[in-house]
Motif scaffolding. Structure first.
Motif, short mmCIF file in Angstrom:
data_model
loop_
_atom_site.label_atom_id
_atom_site.label_comp_id
_atom_site.label_asym_id
_atom_site.label_seq_id
_atom_site.Cartn_x
_atom_site.Cartn_y
_atom_site.Cartn_z
N ASN A 114 0.85 -1.20 0.00
CA ASN A 114 0.00 0.00 0.00
C ASN A 114 0.88 1.24 0.00
OD1 ASN A 114 0.85 0.50 2.76
ND2 ASN A 114 -0.45 -1.26 3.26
N GLU A 147 -5.10 -7.05 -3.65
CA GLU A 147 -5.64 -5.69 -3.90
C GLU A 147 -5.64 -5.41 -5.40
OE1 GLU A 147 -5.79 -4.61 0.33
OE2 GLU A 147 -6.72 -3.86 -1.51
N ASN A 150 -4.72 -1.94 -8.85
CA ASN A 150 -5.18 -0.65 -8.34
C ASN A 150 -4.21 -0.04 -7.32
OD1 ASN A 150 -7.14 1.31 -8.61
ND2 ASN A 150 -8.00 0.79 -6.61
N LYS A 153 -1.78 2.14 -9.07
CA LYS A 153 -2.35 3.46 -9.41
C LYS A 153 -2.31 4.37 -8.18
CE LYS A 153 -5.51 1.91 -13.06
NZ LYS A 153 -6.72 1.10 -13.13
N LYS A 154 -2.67 3.82 -7.02
CA LYS A 154 -2.70 4.64 -5.80
C LYS A 154 -1.29 5.15 -5.45
CE LYS A 154 -6.68 2.47 -3.48
NZ LYS A 154 -6.98 1.39 -2.50
N THR A 157 -0.44 7.83 -7.92
CA THR A 157 -1.25 9.04 -7.64
C THR A 157 -0.70 9.78 -6.42
OG1 THR A 157 -3.17 7.86 -8.50
CG2 THR A 157 -3.62 9.83 -7.19
N GLU A 177 -2.18 -5.21 -17.96
CA GLU A 177 -2.97 -4.49 -16.96
C GLU A 177 -2.05 -3.91 -15.88
OE1 GLU A 177 -6.06 -7.27 -15.78
OE2 GLU A 177 -6.58 -5.93 -14.11
N ALA A 181 -1.32 0.08 -15.14
CA ALA A 181 -1.64 0.63 -13.81
C ALA A 181 -0.47 1.40 -13.22
CB ALA A 181 -2.03 -0.51 -12.87
#
Ligand SMILES: Nc1nc(C(F)(F)F)ncc1COP(=O)(O)OP(=O)(O)O
Ligand SMILES: [Mg+2]
Length: 216
Positions: A114, A147, A150, A153-154, A157, A177, A181
């Motif tokens: 994360n 997870e 995605n 991407k987080k 970002t 994919e 991402a």
């Protein structure tokens, strides 16, 4: 070659992941275009002691013949003994700061699940992050919750620009994919170790995106 380019097709393997001689599996994978290798001798029944050291030496020699970086998973002692190009450690392994102190300027890869773990690993000296699991996998028994891409991407970002590689259940049909991402590359175990020819197909797929005529 820049680290982001070296991370494009990152083969992770140990004897447990191979149905035949790991030396043959690695040679074919490197001929197929693998750009980085991680020796991950883990799971049941993995080699230990002298047998593990001998296999590591052989696989390192093969990587040197292809000028591909040889990374050791978890075992910092082994990495130093072999003068490997780097180590990869997870959140539950040796303390990241302590590993950085012991390996000096060698490559340090850290697992992150994360944004918070990504930021912490970078602050402690990681050169790249292994992010996953991307998809369901049976290779690693103690995986965290899936997870998916995605998380990449987080992390992007959040403004993190460090080299990222996705790992976990990546196959030919879901590799794109992971790149879309935000990963710079993909880390693959079983898809390459158990299916001859997959490294070449993945390498062609990944290289195509640098091709001006390439349409996603
Ligand atoms: N080995 C790994 N390699 C990568 C790579 F960078 F290659 F993508 N990312 C993540 C892991 C997982 O590392 P860790 O969480 O310590 O588990 P294990 O030691 O069982 O592999
Ligand atoms: Mg580990």
């Amino acid at each position: 070659m820049k680290l982001k380019e070296q991370l494009e097709l990152y083969f992770v393997m140990g004897s447990v992941n191979c149905d035949r001689d790991p030396r043959e599996v690695l040679t074919e994978a490197l001929e197929g275009g693998v750009t980085m290798f991680q020796f991950r001798e883990k799971g049941e029944p993995c080699l230990e002691g002298e047998a593990k050291l001998e296999l590591a030496k052989d696989l390192q020699k093969i990587c040197q013949q292809f000028s591909v970086p040889f990374i050791v998973n978890d075992d910092v002692e082994l990495a130093l003994l072999l003068n490997a190009d780097g180590v990869h450690v997870g959140q539950e392994d040796d303390d990241i700061e302590e590993v950085r102190r012991r390996i000096g300027t060698k490559l340090l890869g850290v697992s992150a699940h994360n944004v918070e773990e990504a930021k912490r690993a970078i602050a402690l000296g990681a050169d790249y992050l292994g992010v996953g699991p991307m998809f369901l996998t049976t290779t690693k028994a103690d995986i965290r919750k899936v997870e998916g891409p995605n998380v990449l991407k987080k992390i992007r970002t959040a403004g993190i620009t460090i080299p990222l590689v996705g790992i976990g259940g990546i196959k030919l049909n879901n590799a794109s994919e992971v790149i879309q991402a935000g990963a710079d590359g993909i880390a693959v175990i079983s898809a390459i170790s158990r299916v001859p020819g997959t490294a070449r197909k993945m390498s062609n797929l990944l290289r195509a995106r640098h091709d001006p005529e390439f349409v996603e």
